[in-house]
Design a protein around this motif. Structure first.
Motif: not given
Length: 192
Positions: A66-72
């Motif tokens: 559930g964590i969008d690493f692309a956004s981070v």
């Protein structure tokens, strides 16, 4: 004399343009994280504005749990770019580790600020128009609920007065003092 005015204008433009886009990505990231309604018109605007950069990145950087690493990654990269451009204008060079720590600190600080101001907005709306429906109000409520729910368990409403926003706001300010300020100092010390 005139060069400093031009430099200040350049720094202002860089901070404004990059800062607004990082904010939009942060809002999308947080709304995805809390599983907000993405059929909401405001959420659709966030998706359309961020998709051009996020869709290609997601092919390279997958999400996890559930964590969008692309956004981070995109937020951190844009923040680092902002710092580098400002450094070029001001004639400051950056060490990579200091740049990474400062970029992480600024993105984390932005997240705390988003929660802080969204809780303030929710409180003001609850005073002004407590039972109205608005797409923005719905997203603000969805965004804040993961923080407000535990606070409500700690301090239940007293005579109909919900003090949980106060508890969360104090917690956010403590995080700013105990996490953001020391990290920022470390990042600034590593820049030299």
């Amino acid at each position: 004399m005139g060069g400093s005015y031009t430099g200040n204008a350049g720094v202002f433009l860089i901070e404004t343009v990059f800062g607004l886009y990082i904010l939009v990505i942060m809002l999308r990231f947080l709304l995805q994280w809390v599983r907000a309604d993405f059929y909401n018109p405001l959420a659709q605007v966030l998706v359309k504005v961020t998709n051009p950069l996020l869709i290609p990145l997601r092919r390279i950087i997958p999400g996890f749990k559930g964590i969008d690493f692309a956004s981070v990654f995109l937020m951190l990269a844009l923040q680092a770019t902002t710092l580098i451009l400002i450094g070029l204008i001001k004639g400051v060079s950056f060490q990579p580790l200091g740049l990474a720590v400062l970029s992480f600190t600024k993105v984390l600080s932005l997240m705390f600020n988003v929660f802080f101001f969204s809780i303030l907005i929710q409180v003001i709306i609850s005073w002004v128009s407590p039972n109205s429906y608005n797409p923005v109000v719905s997203l603000v409520h969805s965004l804040n609920e993961p923080l407000m729910r535990p606070a409500r368990r700690i301090i239940p409403p007293i005579s109909g007065l919900d003090l949980s926003p106060l508890v969360v706001l104090v917690g956010i300010q403590l995080c700013n003092m105990l996490i953001i300020a020391p990290l920022s100092d470390i990042g600034k010390n590593l820049l030299i």
